[in-house]
Motif scaffolding. Structure first.
Motif, PDB file in Angstrom:
ATOM      1  N   PHE A 243       0.904  -1.235  -0.179  1.00  0.00           N
ATOM      2  CA  PHE A 243      -0.027   0.045  -0.045  1.00  0.00           C
ATOM      3  C   PHE A 243       0.961   1.405   0.134  1.00  0.00           C
ATOM      4  CE2 PHE A 243      -1.909   3.231   2.938  1.00  0.00           C
ATOM      5  CZ  PHE A 243      -2.550   4.405   2.053  1.00  0.00           C
ATOM      6  N   GLN A 244       1.787   1.159   0.739  1.00  0.00           N
ATOM      7  CA  GLN A 244       2.887   2.163   1.398  1.00  0.00           C
ATOM      8  C   GLN A 244       3.517   2.818  -0.634  1.00  0.00           C
ATOM      9  OE1 GLN A 244       2.760   4.743   3.177  1.00  0.00           O
ATOM     10  NE2 GLN A 244       1.549   3.487   4.407  1.00  0.00           N
ATOM     11  N   MET A 245       3.775   1.699  -0.968  1.00  0.00           N
ATOM     12  CA  MET A 245       4.977   2.000  -2.220  1.00  0.00           C
ATOM     13  C   MET A 245       3.309   2.233  -3.738  1.00  0.00           C
ATOM     14  SD  MET A 245       7.476   1.368  -2.222  1.00  0.00           S
ATOM     15  CE  MET A 245       7.423   1.547  -0.011  1.00  0.00           C
ATOM     16  N   ILE A 246       2.375   2.029  -3.576  1.00  0.00           N
ATOM     17  CA  ILE A 246       1.855   2.574  -4.134  1.00  0.00           C
ATOM     18  C   ILE A 246       1.024   4.242  -4.233  1.00  0.00           C
ATOM     19  CG2 ILE A 246      -1.098   2.293  -4.550  1.00  0.00           C
ATOM     20  CD1 ILE A 246      -1.390  -0.421  -4.634  1.00  0.00           C
ATOM     21  N   HIS A 247       1.002   4.681  -2.716  1.00  0.00           N
ATOM     22  CA  HIS A 247       1.085   5.891  -1.864  1.00  0.00           C
ATOM     23  C   HIS A 247       1.987   6.254  -2.537  1.00  0.00           C
ATOM     24  CE1 HIS A 247      -0.718   8.583   1.473  1.00  0.00           C
ATOM     25  NE2 HIS A 247      -0.288   9.217  -0.255  1.00  0.00           N
ATOM     26  N   VAL A 248       3.153   5.655  -2.259  1.00  0.00           N
ATOM     27  CA  VAL A 248       4.285   6.967  -2.755  1.00  0.00           C
ATOM     28  C   VAL A 248       5.009   7.298  -4.391  1.00  0.00           C
ATOM     29  CG1 VAL A 248       7.337   6.259  -2.442  1.00  0.00           C
ATOM     30  CG2 VAL A 248       5.827   6.760  -0.826  1.00  0.00           C
ATOM     31  N   MET A 249       4.511   6.068  -4.678  1.00  0.00           N
ATOM     32  CA  MET A 249       5.139   5.691  -6.113  1.00  0.00           C
ATOM     33  C   MET A 249       4.052   6.353  -7.651  1.00  0.00           C
ATOM     34  SD  MET A 249       7.684   3.999  -6.440  1.00  0.00           S
ATOM     35  CE  MET A 249       7.865   4.567  -8.242  1.00  0.00           C
ATOM     36  N   HIS A 250       2.603   7.192  -7.029  1.00  0.00           N
ATOM     37  CA  HIS A 250       1.519   8.230  -7.211  1.00  0.00           C
ATOM     38  C   HIS A 250       1.990   9.726  -6.346  1.00  0.00           C
ATOM     39  CE1 HIS A 250      -1.734   5.077  -7.768  1.00  0.00           C
ATOM     40  NE2 HIS A 250      -0.528   4.697  -8.387  1.00  0.00           N
ATOM     41  N   LEU A 251       3.108   9.457  -5.483  1.00  0.00           N
ATOM     42  CA  LEU A 251       3.255  10.614  -5.311  1.00  0.00           C
ATOM     43  C   LEU A 251       4.667  11.242  -6.018  1.00  0.00           C
ATOM     44  CD1 LEU A 251       1.997  12.588  -3.083  1.00  0.00           C
ATOM     45  CD2 LEU A 251       0.739  10.568  -3.240  1.00  0.00           C
ATOM     46  N   ALA A 252       4.799  10.868  -6.633  1.00  0.00           N
ATOM     47  CA  ALA A 252       6.386  10.669  -6.702  1.00  0.00           C
ATOM     48  C   ALA A 252       6.056  11.561  -8.235  1.00  0.00           C
ATOM     49  CB  ALA A 252       6.804   9.713  -7.451  1.00  0.00           C
ATOM     50  N   GLY A 253       7.047  13.335  -7.612  1.00  0.00           N
ATOM     51  CA  GLY A 253       7.213  14.213  -8.484  1.00  0.00           C
ATOM     52  C   GLY A 253       5.849  15.151  -7.379  1.00  0.00           C
ATOM     53  N   ARG A 254       5.202  15.040  -6.948  1.00  0.00           N
ATOM     54  CA  ARG A 254       3.756  15.740  -7.090  1.00  0.00           C
ATOM     55  C   ARG A 254       3.840  15.939  -4.876  1.00  0.00           C
ATOM     56  NH1 ARG A 254      -0.731  12.915  -7.439  1.00  0.00           N
ATOM     57  NH2 ARG A 254      -1.804  14.317  -8.044  1.00  0.00           N
ATOM     58  N   CYS A 255       4.736  15.497  -4.311  1.00  0.00           N
ATOM     59  CA  CYS A 255       4.754  15.009  -3.622  1.00  0.00           C
ATOM     60  C   CYS A 255       5.210  16.572  -2.560  1.00  0.00           C
ATOM     61  CB  CYS A 255       5.313  13.917  -2.076  1.00  0.00           C
ATOM     62  SG  CYS A 255       5.767  14.538  -0.216  1.00  0.00           S
ATOM     63  N   THR A 256       4.485  17.280  -1.775  1.00  0.00           N
ATOM     64  CA  THR A 256       4.707  19.033  -1.638  1.00  0.00           C
ATOM     65  C   THR A 256       5.332  19.207  -0.236  1.00  0.00           C
ATOM     66  OG1 THR A 256       2.718  19.502  -1.170  1.00  0.00           O
ATOM     67  CG2 THR A 256       3.550  19.950  -3.307  1.00  0.00           C
ATOM     68  N   GLU A 257       6.177  17.582   0.527  1.00  0.00           N
ATOM     69  CA  GLU A 257       5.863  17.833   1.898  1.00  0.00           C
ATOM     70  C   GLU A 257       5.589  18.366   3.267  1.00  0.00           C
ATOM     71  OE1 GLU A 257      10.757  17.649   2.262  1.00  0.00           O
ATOM     72  OE2 GLU A 257      10.591  16.515  -0.202  1.00  0.00           O
ATOM     73  N   CYS A 258       4.073  18.531   3.141  1.00  0.00           N
ATOM     74  CA  CYS A 258       3.577  19.419   4.204  1.00  0.00           C
ATOM     75  C   CYS A 258       3.187  18.983   4.526  1.00  0.00           C
ATOM     76  CB  CYS A 258       2.290  19.500   3.633  1.00  0.00           C
ATOM     77  SG  CYS A 258       1.035  17.762   2.876  1.00  0.00           S
ATOM     78  N   GLY A 259       3.369  17.055   5.386  1.00  0.00           N
ATOM     79  CA  GLY A 259       3.519  16.157   6.357  1.00  0.00           C
ATOM     80  C   GLY A 259       1.937  15.918   6.820  1.00  0.00           C
ATOM     81  N   GLU A 260       1.299  15.902   5.990  1.00  0.00           N
ATOM     82  CA  GLU A 260      -0.064  15.491   6.707  1.00  0.00           C
ATOM     83  C   GLU A 260      -0.545  13.922   6.946  1.00  0.00           C
ATOM     84  OE1 GLU A 260      -1.077  18.546   8.216  1.00  0.00           O
ATOM     85  OE2 GLU A 260      -3.238  17.513   7.069  1.00  0.00           O
ATOM     86  N   CYS A 261       0.690  13.455   5.964  1.00  0.00           N
ATOM     87  CA  CYS A 261       0.195  11.698   6.006  1.00  0.00           C
ATOM     88  C   CYS A 261       1.211  11.229   7.894  1.00  0.00           C
ATOM     89  CB  CYS A 261       1.143  11.267   4.916  1.00  0.00           C
ATOM     90  SG  CYS A 261       2.608  12.094   5.070  1.00  0.00           S
ATOM     91  N   GLU A 262       2.394  12.217   7.970  1.00  0.00           N
ATOM     92  CA  GLU A 262       2.901  11.355   8.539  1.00  0.00           C
ATOM     93  C   GLU A 262       2.391  12.115  10.112  1.00  0.00           C
ATOM     94  OE1 GLU A 262       6.998  11.122   8.857  1.00  0.00           O
ATOM     95  OE2 GLU A 262       6.953  12.938  11.044  1.00  0.00           O
ATOM     96  N   ARG A 263       0.930  12.988  10.120  1.00  0.00           N
ATOM     97  CA  ARG A 263       0.490  13.429  11.249  1.00  0.00           C
ATOM     98  C   ARG A 263      -0.700  13.123  11.642  1.00  0.00           C
ATOM     99  NH1 ARG A 263      -3.404  16.452  12.029  1.00  0.00           N
ATOM    100  NH2 ARG A 263      -3.944  17.044   9.702  1.00  0.00           N
ATOM    101  N   ALA A 264      -1.056  12.294  10.409  1.00  0.00           N
ATOM    102  CA  ALA A 264      -1.984  11.324  10.629  1.00  0.00           C
ATOM    103  C   ALA A 264      -2.327  10.608  10.806  1.00  0.00           C
ATOM    104  CB  ALA A 264      -3.337  12.103   9.240  1.00  0.00           C
ATOM    105  N   CYS A 265      -1.189   9.679  10.919  1.00  0.00           N
ATOM    106  CA  CYS A 265      -0.852   7.872  11.212  1.00  0.00           C
ATOM    107  C   CYS A 265      -1.335   8.195  12.565  1.00  0.00           C
ATOM    108  CB  CYS A 265       0.916   7.970  10.629  1.00  0.00           C
ATOM    109  SG  CYS A 265       1.084   6.344  11.358  1.00  0.00           S
ATOM    110  N   PRO A 266      -2.028   7.466  13.095  1.00  0.00           N
ATOM    111  CA  PRO A 266      -2.027   6.988  14.473  1.00  0.00           C
ATOM    112  C   PRO A 266      -0.609   6.442  14.818  1.00  0.00           C
ATOM    113  CG  PRO A 266      -4.051   6.076  13.361  1.00  0.00           C
ATOM    114  CD  PRO A 266      -3.179   6.352  12.058  1.00  0.00           C
ATOM    115  N   VAL A 267      -0.614   5.372  14.153  1.00  0.00           N
ATOM    116  CA  VAL A 267       0.905   4.890  15.600  1.00  0.00           C
ATOM    117  C   VAL A 267       1.552   5.572  14.273  1.00  0.00           C
ATOM    118  CG1 VAL A 267      -0.668   3.310  14.949  1.00  0.00           C
ATOM    119  CG2 VAL A 267       0.693   3.298  12.928  1.00  0.00           C
TER     120      VAL A 267
END
Ligand code: SF4
Ligand code: SF4
Ligand code: SF4
Length: 315
Positions: A243-267
């Motif tokens: 799942f993470q690979m799907i997410h990361v590859m769909h964000l390649a060259g598009r991720c703006t490093e806002c950090g929301e993914c990491e902030r939202a992670c409950p673990v």
């Protein structure tokens, strides 16, 4: 800065369907998103270290409306990137940009407090010191000690491409993030082992995906909408990593490093390690940084027979 922002929003509100900002939330340590539809709502607006959400996440869902949005520097990159990819119409969006001093990491804050955040009775900022009463104890914490890692490494504290810029412009002084440097120093095998161990904690709640402003497929996400499903319900490092690979590859060259993914992670999975790593690769190969230049097409949305940064036949 807050009054300047309120005045700017009040004067533009009549021409907009709504303005996205933040208000104080369910406890003294959390702001929540605020939808401003009428002048009275403007009074609820807050800015500052609690205003952590990247509100650009809501913009694709509001396509077709005239929307105002309050953005920090990092959030402004998401607005630019969404517009560059045609996912929003920039002419429909009024950007109220902030010159940002940084936001808190609730994870770091939890470590500084004598009790859980649920026991916070009162909290207020005085300059860059947070004074709080937690479970009957008085506590003071410096903002610099609980600043989100992304703010330590921030290159764009002043909102980019804003229609209205509020506050005093800051000079960026990005510092390396220690955990990123240690991660980059690992060998490929060590990186793999690190993720296998770390991903065992993932509960596949998809909060990281849902909070991401650039993850726009929503109900059509490839991870959950294919028949047969690409991912089973089994909670294993392998399935989670897929799942993470799907997410990361769909964000390649598009991720703006806002950090929301990491902030939202409950673990507390350190997702930005992987995102920043991929962004470095994209920068090295294509000299491209997402959301920093208006009108630029992401490298993976174009095709060239020969890419200048890739020596395809040189191995
Ligand atoms: S990364 Fe920069 S713009 Fe974003 S919240 Fe931190 S200091 Fe502000
Ligand atoms: S992947 Fe994470 S850091 Fe990148 S744009 Fe999405 S939420 Fe922000
Ligand atoms: S937010 Fe965290 S736990 Fe949830 S799917 Fe993402 S990495 Fe896994």
């Amino acid at each position: 800065m807050l009054q300047q922002l309120k005045d700017a929003i009040t004067s533009r509100l009549p021409e907009l369907d709504l303005v996205l900002g933040w208000e104080m939330g369910f406890d003294p340590f959390h702001a929540t998103p605020l939808y401003i539809r009428e002048a009275a709502d403007v009074e609820r607006l807050v800015v500052g270290p609690w205003a952590v959400h990247n509100l650009a996440t809501y913009l694709p869902g509001l396509k077709g409306k005239k929307v105002g949005i309050v953005v920090k520097g990092c959030d402004s990159r998401s607005v630019i990137q969404l517009a560059n990819e045609g996912l929003i119409r920039r002419e429909d969006v009024t950007v109220f940009g902030l010159c940002c001093d940084g936001v808190v990491s609730h994870r770091k804050l939890r470590e500084k407090l004598p009790a859980d955040l649920g026991f916070v009775e009162e909290a207020q900022w005085q300059a860059d010191v947070l004074r709080a009463r937690v479970a009957g104890q008085e506590v003071s914490v410096r903002l610099s000690d609980v600043l989100a890692d992304k703010c330590i490494a921030c290159c764009y504290p002043n909102a980019l491409g804003a229609d209205v810029l509020v506050g005093s412009e800051r000079t960026a002084s990005p510092q390396p993030v220690a955990c990123q440097e240690s991660f980059e120093a690992l060998s490929s095998a060590e990186k793999q082992a690190f993720w296998q161990e770390t991903m065992a904690r993932c509960i596949r709640c998809y909060a990281c995906r849902n909070a991401c402003p650039m993850c726009v497929c929503r109900d059509h996400c490839i991870a959950t909408s294919r028949d047969p499903l690409w991912l089973g319900q089994e909670n294993s490092p392998a399935e989670n990593f897929m799942f993470q690979m799907i997410h990361v590859m769909h964000l390649a060259g598009r991720c703006t490093e806002c950090g929301e993914c990491e902030r939202a992670c409950p673990v507390d999975i350190p997702l930005l390690l992987l995102r920043r790593h991929m962004n470095r690769v994209t920068q090295d190969l294509f000299a491209y940084e997402a959301g920093t230049t208006v009108g630029q097409t992401p490298p993976l949305l174009t095709f060239q027979v020969e890419e200048a940064g890739i020596n395809e036949r040189g191995w």
